[in-house]
Design a protein around this motif. Structure first.
Motif, PDB file in Angstrom:
ATOM      1  N   VAL A 188      -2.381   2.022  13.059  1.00  0.00           N
ATOM      2  CA  VAL A 188      -1.425   3.020  12.378  1.00  0.00           C
ATOM      3  C   VAL A 188      -1.184   2.295  11.042  1.00  0.00           C
ATOM      4  CG1 VAL A 188       0.719   4.254  12.534  1.00  0.00           C
ATOM      5  CG2 VAL A 188      -0.632   3.853  14.456  1.00  0.00           C
ATOM      6  N   GLU A 189      -1.234   2.993   9.961  1.00  0.00           N
ATOM      7  CA  GLU A 189      -0.700   2.271   8.741  1.00  0.00           C
ATOM      8  C   GLU A 189       0.669   2.195   8.580  1.00  0.00           C
ATOM      9  OE1 GLU A 189      -1.263   3.892   4.175  1.00  0.00           O
ATOM     10  OE2 GLU A 189      -3.054   3.734   5.123  1.00  0.00           O
ATOM     11  N   THR A 190       1.375   1.239   8.461  1.00  0.00           N
ATOM     12  CA  THR A 190       2.835   1.124   8.183  1.00  0.00           C
ATOM     13  C   THR A 190       3.180   0.349   7.080  1.00  0.00           C
ATOM     14  OG1 THR A 190       2.660  -0.758   9.852  1.00  0.00           O
ATOM     15  CG2 THR A 190       3.328   1.385  10.695  1.00  0.00           C
ATOM     16  N   ASP A 191       4.246   0.673   6.638  1.00  0.00           N
ATOM     17  CA  ASP A 191       5.103  -0.378   5.769  1.00  0.00           C
ATOM     18  C   ASP A 191       5.858  -1.407   6.394  1.00  0.00           C
ATOM     19  OD1 ASP A 191       7.506   0.945   6.206  1.00  0.00           O
ATOM     20  OD2 ASP A 191       7.710   2.082   4.311  1.00  0.00           O
ATOM     21  N   ARG A 192       6.817  -2.300   5.497  1.00  0.00           N
ATOM     22  CA  ARG A 192       7.242  -3.240   6.200  1.00  0.00           C
ATOM     23  C   ARG A 192       8.679  -2.892   6.868  1.00  0.00           C
ATOM     24  NH1 ARG A 192       8.164  -7.170   1.350  1.00  0.00           N
ATOM     25  NH2 ARG A 192       9.489  -8.308   2.810  1.00  0.00           N
ATOM     26  N   VAL A 193       9.199  -1.604   6.889  1.00  0.00           N
ATOM     27  CA  VAL A 193      10.044  -1.188   7.916  1.00  0.00           C
ATOM     28  C   VAL A 193       9.721  -0.280   8.811  1.00  0.00           C
ATOM     29  CG1 VAL A 193      12.093  -1.502   6.222  1.00  0.00           C
ATOM     30  CG2 VAL A 193      10.796   0.583   6.247  1.00  0.00           C
ATOM     31  N   SER A 194       8.421  -0.478   9.120  1.00  0.00           N
ATOM     32  CA  SER A 194       7.652   0.463  10.200  1.00  0.00           C
ATOM     33  C   SER A 194       7.370   1.919  10.073  1.00  0.00           C
ATOM     34  CB  SER A 194       8.314   0.297  11.626  1.00  0.00           C
ATOM     35  OG  SER A 194       8.379  -1.338  11.937  1.00  0.00           O
ATOM     36  N   ARG A 195       7.709   2.126   8.728  1.00  0.00           N
ATOM     37  CA  ARG A 195       7.389   3.845   8.662  1.00  0.00           C
ATOM     38  C   ARG A 195       5.651   3.931   8.357  1.00  0.00           C
ATOM     39  NH1 ARG A 195      11.203   4.608   3.269  1.00  0.00           N
ATOM     40  NH2 ARG A 195       9.840   2.978   2.622  1.00  0.00           N
ATOM     41  N   THR A 196       5.443   4.882   9.063  1.00  0.00           N
ATOM     42  CA  THR A 196       4.146   5.488   8.706  1.00  0.00           C
ATOM     43  C   THR A 196       4.041   6.350   7.565  1.00  0.00           C
ATOM     44  OG1 THR A 196       4.260   7.496  10.082  1.00  0.00           O
ATOM     45  CG2 THR A 196       3.804   5.777  11.242  1.00  0.00           C
ATOM     46  N   SER A 197       2.875   7.316   7.183  1.00  0.00           N
ATOM     47  CA  SER A 197       2.721   8.157   6.359  1.00  0.00           C
ATOM     48  C   SER A 197       3.466   9.413   6.363  1.00  0.00           C
ATOM     49  CB  SER A 197       1.358   8.442   6.216  1.00  0.00           C
ATOM     50  OG  SER A 197       0.738   8.897   7.216  1.00  0.00           O
ATOM     51  N   VAL A 198       4.095   9.613   7.585  1.00  0.00           N
ATOM     52  CA  VAL A 198       4.758  10.698   7.911  1.00  0.00           C
ATOM     53  C   VAL A 198       6.462  10.628   8.189  1.00  0.00           C
ATOM     54  CG1 VAL A 198       4.949  12.887   9.545  1.00  0.00           C
ATOM     55  CG2 VAL A 198       2.824  12.009   8.881  1.00  0.00           C
ATOM     56  N   ARG A 199       7.057  11.426   7.541  1.00  0.00           N
ATOM     57  CA  ARG A 199       8.509  11.386   7.326  1.00  0.00           C
ATOM     58  C   ARG A 199       9.119  11.291   8.735  1.00  0.00           C
ATOM     59  NH1 ARG A 199      13.100  14.840   6.617  1.00  0.00           N
ATOM     60  NH2 ARG A 199      14.905  13.883   5.452  1.00  0.00           N
ATOM     61  N   GLY A 200       9.751  10.574   9.306  1.00  0.00           N
ATOM     62  CA  GLY A 200      10.329  10.573  10.887  1.00  0.00           C
ATOM     63  C   GLY A 200       9.633   9.869  11.612  1.00  0.00           C
ATOM     64  N   ILE A 201       8.248   9.439  11.442  1.00  0.00           N
ATOM     65  CA  ILE A 201       7.493   8.832  12.425  1.00  0.00           C
ATOM     66  C   ILE A 201       7.313   7.369  12.180  1.00  0.00           C
ATOM     67  CG2 ILE A 201       5.316   8.742  13.415  1.00  0.00           C
ATOM     68  CD1 ILE A 201       4.946  12.005  13.009  1.00  0.00           C
ATOM     69  N   TYR A 202       7.554   6.595  12.934  1.00  0.00           N
ATOM     70  CA  TYR A 202       7.402   5.030  12.866  1.00  0.00           C
ATOM     71  C   TYR A 202       6.479   4.618  13.850  1.00  0.00           C
ATOM     72  CZ  TYR A 202      12.008   5.383  10.144  1.00  0.00           C
ATOM     73  OH  TYR A 202      12.707   5.765   9.179  1.00  0.00           O
ATOM     74  N   ALA A 203       5.898   3.316  13.475  1.00  0.00           N
ATOM     75  CA  ALA A 203       5.074   2.688  14.530  1.00  0.00           C
ATOM     76  C   ALA A 203       5.427   0.989  14.566  1.00  0.00           C
ATOM     77  CB  ALA A 203       3.569   2.757  14.154  1.00  0.00           C
ATOM     78  N   ALA A 204       5.200   0.574  15.814  1.00  0.00           N
ATOM     79  CA  ALA A 204       5.486  -0.843  15.743  1.00  0.00           C
ATOM     80  C   ALA A 204       4.419  -1.525  16.930  1.00  0.00           C
ATOM     81  CB  ALA A 204       6.636  -0.907  16.539  1.00  0.00           C
ATOM     82  N   GLY A 205       4.170  -2.858  16.779  1.00  0.00           N
ATOM     83  CA  GLY A 205       3.226  -3.447  17.831  1.00  0.00           C
ATOM     84  C   GLY A 205       1.790  -3.520  17.525  1.00  0.00           C
ATOM     85  N   ASP A 206       0.938  -3.859  18.602  1.00  0.00           N
ATOM     86  CA  ASP A 206      -0.335  -3.941  18.301  1.00  0.00           C
ATOM     87  C   ASP A 206      -1.153  -2.808  17.725  1.00  0.00           C
ATOM     88  OD1 ASP A 206       0.368  -6.251  19.321  1.00  0.00           O
ATOM     89  OD2 ASP A 206      -0.925  -6.518  21.271  1.00  0.00           O
ATOM     90  N   CYS A 207      -0.629  -1.587  17.757  1.00  0.00           N
ATOM     91  CA  CYS A 207      -1.219  -0.493  17.344  1.00  0.00           C
ATOM     92  C   CYS A 207      -0.992  -0.615  15.789  1.00  0.00           C
ATOM     93  CB  CYS A 207      -0.594   0.704  17.922  1.00  0.00           C
ATOM     94  SG  CYS A 207       0.943   1.279  17.420  1.00  0.00           S
ATOM     95  N   THR A 208      -0.304  -1.300  15.016  1.00  0.00           N
ATOM     96  CA  THR A 208      -0.079  -1.397  13.798  1.00  0.00           C
ATOM     97  C   THR A 208      -1.074  -2.294  13.059  1.00  0.00           C
ATOM     98  OG1 THR A 208       1.536  -3.064  13.641  1.00  0.00           O
ATOM     99  CG2 THR A 208       2.215  -0.799  14.029  1.00  0.00           C
ATOM    100  N   GLY A 209      -1.334  -3.290  13.969  1.00  0.00           N
ATOM    101  CA  GLY A 209      -2.298  -4.607  13.572  1.00  0.00           C
ATOM    102  C   GLY A 209      -1.578  -5.479  12.469  1.00  0.00           C
ATOM    103  N   VAL A 210      -0.181  -5.602  12.591  1.00  0.00           N
ATOM    104  CA  VAL A 210       0.323  -6.392  11.601  1.00  0.00           C
ATOM    105  C   VAL A 210       0.309  -7.620  12.181  1.00  0.00           C
ATOM    106  CG1 VAL A 210       2.659  -6.903  10.950  1.00  0.00           C
ATOM    107  CG2 VAL A 210       1.887  -4.585  11.003  1.00  0.00           C
ATOM    108  N   TYR A 211       0.688  -8.089  13.278  1.00  0.00           N
ATOM    109  CA  TYR A 211       0.372  -9.496  14.108  1.00  0.00           C
ATOM    110  C   TYR A 211       0.501  -9.213  15.542  1.00  0.00           C
ATOM    111  CZ  TYR A 211       1.762 -12.405  10.079  1.00  0.00           C
ATOM    112  OH  TYR A 211       1.831 -12.869   9.051  1.00  0.00           O
ATOM    113  N   PRO A 212      -0.502  -9.666  16.421  1.00  0.00           N
ATOM    114  CA  PRO A 212      -0.671  -9.159  17.839  1.00  0.00           C
ATOM    115  C   PRO A 212       0.167 -10.093  18.418  1.00  0.00           C
ATOM    116  CG  PRO A 212      -2.475 -10.643  17.021  1.00  0.00           C
ATOM    117  CD  PRO A 212      -1.773 -10.253  15.979  1.00  0.00           C
ATOM    118  N   LEU A 213       1.563 -10.252  18.173  1.00  0.00           N
ATOM    119  CA  LEU A 213       2.701 -10.875  18.946  1.00  0.00           C
ATOM    120  C   LEU A 213       3.787  -9.859  19.481  1.00  0.00           C
ATOM    121  CD1 LEU A 213       3.097 -13.481  16.311  1.00  0.00           C
ATOM    122  CD2 LEU A 213       1.896 -14.021  18.200  1.00  0.00           C
ATOM    123  N   ALA A 214       4.069 -10.203  20.847  1.00  0.00           N
ATOM    124  CA  ALA A 214       5.110  -9.436  21.421  1.00  0.00           C
ATOM    125  C   ALA A 214       6.666  -9.705  20.532  1.00  0.00           C
ATOM    126  CB  ALA A 214       5.494  -9.798  22.692  1.00  0.00           C
TER     127      ALA A 214
END
Length: 492
Positions: free
Chosen positions: A323-349
């Motif tokens: 999932v594409e996110t910015d640095r406050v975890s927002r996705t491309s859709v207003r009101g939808i956020y993403a966090a964790g391994d599904c974002t590919g940022v860092y695979p760390l708990a």
């Protein structure tokens, strides 16, 4: 990722509160999901959390908690194997103790692993319920940017199953994690050819474990199973284990592997794996075959983003499926956020948890600082452990970052001598002139605990002189953290 800076209450991306309480729906109960749920519930939101596999997600049930519990057992055997240098002898015959003189009941070890994971899951569940979070043991699927369906049935990751309930949402958080990547020609059967989630069902120690993949997961399990008593062959497609990690740290680990008897097959890529009776045969791309009793496929993860209705909701994915996110975890859709391994940022708990907290604070109107990659510390739980934070020596060497690198081996540390620690070092990266701490590496027993002072220094822009001037206990391994910082003046 874009840099939104510090979020302000007037941010047009925010979701307006509906009535007195915002409705928050979270898909996934791992660290990103449950930490976000706690933040939102304590802020007064109406929170529904959907998790089909158990609260805590893979991190608690099949990944971080189980693997580190297994590794804790392996550490005891490592200490036994190295205790001869401390003068410890067998009471009956005076021989030096070794790990091989002890018997490991892997069935009992894995039963404890599963029990601790279940206990941790239960503790998190209790915290969520106490905070007022509604937990649904279901899979979730978006049917738009503000509606989520709860699905019944086991499913196959394709979003199928009967709709049990449809839930309206002002804020949605995707925290669905990742699954182990597998080779098409090496299907995991859970008995002899395994991914990392299947190891904890083994009732007996593998006689010869072939570990395919020399990243963090492969290196950790190669280290642990060798300490437990298995013969281990580590297949690495790279010149060195732990690609992307500090090269000096990887050298120390390779030396430790060689000393402990791990067979490292560098520049070797697995093409397939098959069972032949009680054996597993791993075929390399060169055509060579390696035979063992079991094989672990440690090939990274694949985001669990299929079948979530993301296309319907308009959520953008990267080519990797993350999932594409910015640095406050927002996705491309207003009101939808993403966090964790599904974002590919860092695979760390720890990063997943931080992303989840940031997402909820931002969505519910709090000013929040975005995730800063340079302040993320991580650890590799091998023997010895490796922990890093901030700017690396490779970035300095390439000219990407201006920095000075200071290194101090542990061989002069009095506590290390007392404990019989024979390998490890502390490395510090500082900015020229100001000596602001930019990064660090610690290779030592409990490096995962020792890295925090350097993480604080990076996060708060402390100088090497401030680190050096802080009291440390004598004798302690932390003494080397201050000592390497004092070398700024000596080498400046």
């Amino acid at each position: 990722m874009s840099d939104p800076g510090t979020a302000l209450p007037s941010d047009p991306h925010r979701v307006p509160v509906q009535g007195d309480r915002s409705r928050v729906v979270i898909l996934g109960g791992g660290p990103g999901g449950y930490e976000a749920a706690l933040v939102a519930a304590r802020a007064g939101a109406e929170v529904t959390l959907l998790e089909e596999r158990g609260i805590g997600g893979a991190a608690v049930l099949t990944d971080v908690v189980p693997s580190k519990t297994l590794i804790a057992t392996a550490e005891v055997l490592d200490q036994v194997a190295d205790s001869a240098r401390l003068g410890i002898r067998d009471a009956d015959d005076g021989s030096a103790p070794t790990a091989e003189t002890l018997t490991v009941d892997l069935g009992a070890v894995n039963e404890r692993v599963r029990r601790l994971a279940a206990s941790q899951s239960a503790d998190i569940t209790a915290s969520l319920r106490a905070a007022g979070v509604r937990i649904l043991p279901r899979r979730g699927r978006l049917v738009g940017p503000d509606r989520v369906q709860a699905l019944d049935g086991p499913g196959d990751g394709a979003g199928d199953g009967a709709v049990v309930e449809e839930i309206g949402a002002d804020v949605v958080l995707l925290a669905v994690g990742a699954r182990p990547r597998e080779l098409g020609e090496a299907p995991c059967d859970g008995e002899r050819i395994l991914n990392w989630t299947q190891l904890y069902e083994l009732g007996a120690l593998p006689e010869h474990l072939i570990v395919v993949g020399s990243g963090v997961t492969g290196a950790e399990f190669a280290s642990a199973y060798r300490a437990l008593g298995s013969r281990v062959t580590l297949v690495s497609s790279r010149d060195q284990v732990l690609p992307g990690t500090d090269a000096d740290a990887a050298d120390v680990l390779e030396d430790a592997f060689a000393r402990r008897g791990v067979e490292l097959r560098s520049r070797s890529r697995a093409a397939a794996a098959r069972r032949e009776g009680e054996e597993v045969v791993v075929t390399l791309t060169s055509g060579e075959e390696i035979r063992g009793s079991h094989a672990l496929m440690a090939l990274g993860g694949v985001p669990r983003t299929e079948g979530l209705g993301l296309e319907t909701a308009g959520v953008r994915l990267r080519s990797s499926g993350h999932v594409e996110t910015d640095r406050v975890s927002r996705t491309s859709v207003r009101g939808i956020y993403a966090a964790g391994d599904c974002t590919g940022v860092y695979p760390l708990a720890s990063v997943a948890a931080m992303q989840g907290r940031i997402a909820m604070h931002h969505a519910l109107g709090d000013a929040v600082s975005p995730l800063v990659a340079a302040q993320v510390s991580s650890a590799i739980f091998t023997s010895p452990e490796i922990a890093v934070v901030g700017v690396s020596e490779a970035e300095v060497a390439s000219g990407e970052v201006a920095g000075e690198v200071l290194v101090l081996g542990l061989e002069t540390n009095p506590r290390a001598k007392m404990q019989g620690v024979a390998e490890g070092f502390v490395k510090l990266v500082v900015r020229p002139g100001s000596h602001t701490v930019l990064g660090a590496v610690v290779v030592a027993p409990r490096a995962s605990e020792l890295i925090m002072p350097f993480t604080l220094a990076v996060a708060h822009r402390l100088t090497a002189e401030q680190v050096a001037g802080t009291f440390t206990v004598y004798p302690s391994l932390t003494g080397s953290l201050a000592e390497v910082a004092r070398r700024v003046d000596a080498e400046g």
